[in-house]
Motif scaffolding. Structure first.
Motif, PDB file in Angstrom:
ATOM      1  N   PHE A  67      45.385 -16.827  57.915  1.00  6.97           N
ATOM      2  CA  PHE A  67      46.001 -18.268  56.988  1.00  6.97           C
ATOM      3  C   PHE A  67      46.533 -19.022  57.950  1.00  6.97           C
ATOM      4  N   THR A  68      46.659 -20.131  57.279  1.00  5.32           N
ATOM      5  CA  THR A  68      47.545 -21.144  57.849  1.00  5.32           C
ATOM      6  C   THR A  68      47.450 -22.059  56.723  1.00  5.32           C
ATOM      7  N   ILE A  69      48.371 -22.212  56.096  1.00  5.67           N
ATOM      8  CA  ILE A  69      49.356 -23.067  55.065  1.00  5.67           C
ATOM      9  C   ILE A  69      49.713 -23.976  55.352  1.00  5.67           C
ATOM     10  N   SER A  70      49.499 -25.598  55.399  1.00  7.34           N
ATOM     11  CA  SER A  70      49.722 -27.109  55.598  1.00  7.34           C
ATOM     12  C   SER A  70      49.884 -28.558  54.669  1.00  7.34           C
ATOM     13  N   ARG A  71      50.754 -28.314  54.797  1.00  8.61           N
ATOM     14  CA  ARG A  71      51.324 -30.052  53.787  1.00  8.61           C
ATOM     15  C   ARG A  71      51.197 -31.055  53.867  1.00  8.61           C
ATOM     16  N   ASP A  72      49.855 -32.232  53.558  1.00 12.50           N
ATOM     17  CA  ASP A  72      49.824 -33.747  53.458  1.00 12.50           C
ATOM     18  C   ASP A  72      51.084 -34.173  51.841  1.00 12.50           C
ATOM     19  N   ASN A  73      52.377 -34.897  52.442  1.00 10.58           N
ATOM     20  CA  ASN A  73      53.580 -35.493  51.092  1.00 10.58           C
ATOM     21  C   ASN A  73      52.675 -36.562  51.215  1.00 10.58           C
ATOM     22  N   ALA A  74      52.337 -37.158  51.958  1.00  4.29           N
ATOM     23  CA  ALA A  74      51.817 -38.145  51.211  1.00  4.29           C
ATOM     24  C   ALA A  74      50.537 -38.404  50.576  1.00  4.29           C
ATOM     25  N   THR A  77      49.776 -33.321  48.609  1.00  6.51           N
ATOM     26  CA  THR A  77      48.855 -32.112  49.108  1.00  6.51           C
ATOM     27  C   THR A  77      49.450 -30.858  49.442  1.00  6.51           C
ATOM     28  N   VAL A  78      48.682 -29.573  49.413  1.00  8.61           N
ATOM     29  CA  VAL A  78      49.111 -28.907  50.246  1.00  8.61           C
ATOM     30  C   VAL A  78      47.430 -27.732  50.383  1.00  8.61           C
ATOM     31  N   TYR A  79      47.684 -27.357  51.150  1.00  6.18           N
ATOM     32  CA  TYR A  79      46.002 -26.859  51.770  1.00  6.18           C
ATOM     33  C   TYR A  79      45.940 -25.222  52.704  1.00  6.18           C
ATOM     34  N   LEU A  80      45.752 -24.242  52.114  1.00 10.07           N
ATOM     35  CA  LEU A  80      45.394 -23.441  52.734  1.00 10.07           C
ATOM     36  C   LEU A  80      43.933 -22.797  53.461  1.00 10.07           C
ATOM     37  N   GLN A  81      44.079 -23.022  54.750  1.00  6.00           N
ATOM     38  CA  GLN A  81      43.231 -22.556  55.504  1.00  6.00           C
ATOM     39  C   GLN A  81      42.870 -21.236  55.838  1.00  6.00           C
ATOM     40  N   MET A  82      41.857 -20.944  55.081  1.00 12.92           N
ATOM     41  CA  MET A  82      41.879 -19.122  55.405  1.00 12.92           C
ATOM     42  C   MET A  82      40.640 -18.783  56.403  1.00 12.92           C
ATOM     43  N   SER A  83      40.979 -18.100  57.756  1.00 15.10           N
ATOM     44  CA  SER A  83      39.682 -18.179  57.815  1.00 15.10           C
ATOM     45  C   SER A  83      39.608 -16.452  58.563  1.00 15.10           C
ATOM     46  N   SER A  84      38.484 -15.377  59.340  1.00 10.47           N
ATOM     47  CA  SER A  84      38.724 -14.349  58.951  1.00 10.47           C
ATOM     48  C   SER A  84      38.660 -13.680  57.420  1.00 10.47           C
ATOM     49  N   LEU A  85      37.873 -14.117  56.409  1.00  6.60           N
ATOM     50  CA  LEU A  85      38.328 -13.843  55.310  1.00  6.60           C
ATOM     51  C   LEU A  85      37.718 -12.486  55.343  1.00  6.60           C
ATOM     52  N   LYS A  86      38.144 -11.544  54.284  1.00  5.99           N
ATOM     53  CA  LYS A  86      37.916 -10.309  54.521  1.00  5.99           C
ATOM     54  C   LYS A  86      37.106  -9.764  52.629  1.00  5.99           C
ATOM     55  N   PRO A  87      36.446  -8.446  52.506  1.00 10.60           N
ATOM     56  CA  PRO A  87      36.325  -8.870  51.182  1.00 10.60           C
ATOM     57  C   PRO A  87      37.161  -8.794  50.142  1.00 10.60           C
ATOM     58  N   GLU A  88      38.990  -7.402  50.190  1.00 12.10           N
ATOM     59  CA  GLU A  88      39.850  -7.701  49.865  1.00 12.10           C
ATOM     60  C   GLU A  88      40.364  -8.769  49.637  1.00 12.10           C
ATOM     61  N   GLY A  89      39.902  -9.667  50.158  1.00 10.03           N
ATOM     62  CA  GLY A  89      40.769 -11.047  49.926  1.00 10.03           C
ATOM     63  C   GLY A  89      39.967 -11.868  48.541  1.00 10.03           C
ATOM     64  N   THR A  90      39.151 -11.121  47.453  1.00  6.07           N
ATOM     65  CA  THR A  90      38.880 -11.482  46.748  1.00  6.07           C
ATOM     66  C   THR A  90      40.045 -11.722  45.758  1.00  6.07           C
ATOM     67  N   ALA A  91      39.882 -13.037  45.431  1.00  7.05           N
ATOM     68  CA  ALA A  91      41.060 -12.981  44.108  1.00  7.05           C
ATOM     69  C   ALA A  91      41.638 -14.559  43.622  1.00  7.05           C
ATOM     70  N   VAL A  92      41.664 -14.286  42.308  1.00  8.59           N
ATOM     71  CA  VAL A  92      42.066 -15.700  41.976  1.00  8.59           C
ATOM     72  C   VAL A  92      42.653 -16.666  42.775  1.00  8.59           C
ATOM     73  N   TYR A  93      43.479 -17.551  43.625  1.00  6.78           N
ATOM     74  CA  TYR A  93      44.237 -18.114  44.399  1.00  6.78           C
ATOM     75  C   TYR A  93      44.269 -19.498  43.425  1.00  6.78           C
ATOM     76  N   TYR A  94      46.548 -19.209  43.988  1.00 11.21           N
ATOM     77  CA  TYR A  94      47.050 -19.892  43.130  1.00 11.21           C
ATOM     78  C   TYR A  94      48.208 -20.777  43.867  1.00 11.21           C
ATOM     79  N   CYS A  95      48.126 -21.799  43.603  1.00 10.12           N
ATOM     80  CA  CYS A  95      48.819 -22.613  43.937  1.00 10.12           C
ATOM     81  C   CYS A  95      50.145 -22.905  43.015  1.00 10.12           C
TER      82      CYS A  95
END
Length: 126
Positions: A67-74, A77-95
């Motif tokens: 996973f990679t977190i990044s942000r664009d203050n202009a 917005t903040v981003y969460l790039q998720m790669s190689s996702l696994k079934p255990e990553g199933t969830a509600v994601y909150y910022c």
């Protein structure tokens, strides 16, 4: 203050997904951002955090390297790039966001955040 998370969906294991979180109401404030997740029947857990400057980040061991977190203050917005996702990553994601006095700080505890988004569901099928 409002945080609007988006980008969740149903993906297969190994796929990638990018979450976004747009913040409104914190214009001209310095705030740190984080992502947390909560799977059914479990407690909310920390995923990633990023300082206002973007130069400091922190990841949970379970997502480090994928996973990679990044942000664009202009764009407030903040981003969460998720790669190689696994079934255990199933969830509600909150910022989450919190005002800070130091642009290099980030927080990993949910109690340190004052503002939360509504969550976006990520389902990873095996």
């Amino acid at each position: 203050v409002q945080l609007q998370a988006s980008g969740g969906g149903l993906v297969q294991a190994g796929d990638s997904l990018r979450l976004s979180c747009e913040v409104s109401g914190l214009t001209s404030r310095v705030y740190t951002m984080g992502w947390f997740r909560q799977a059914p029947g479990t407690e909310r857990e920390f995923v990633a955090a990023i300082s206002w400057s973007g130069g400091n980040t922190k990841y949970a061991d379970s997502v480090k390297g994928r996973f990679t977190i990044s942000r664009d203050n202009a764009k407030n917005t903040v981003y969460l790039q998720m790669s190689s996702l696994k079934p255990e990553g199933t969830a509600v994601y909150y910022c989450a966001a919190t005002i800070t006095y130091n642009s290099r700080l980030y927080y990993t505890q949910g109690a340190e955040y004052g503002y939360w988004g509504q969550g976006t569901l990520v389902t990873v099928s095996s």
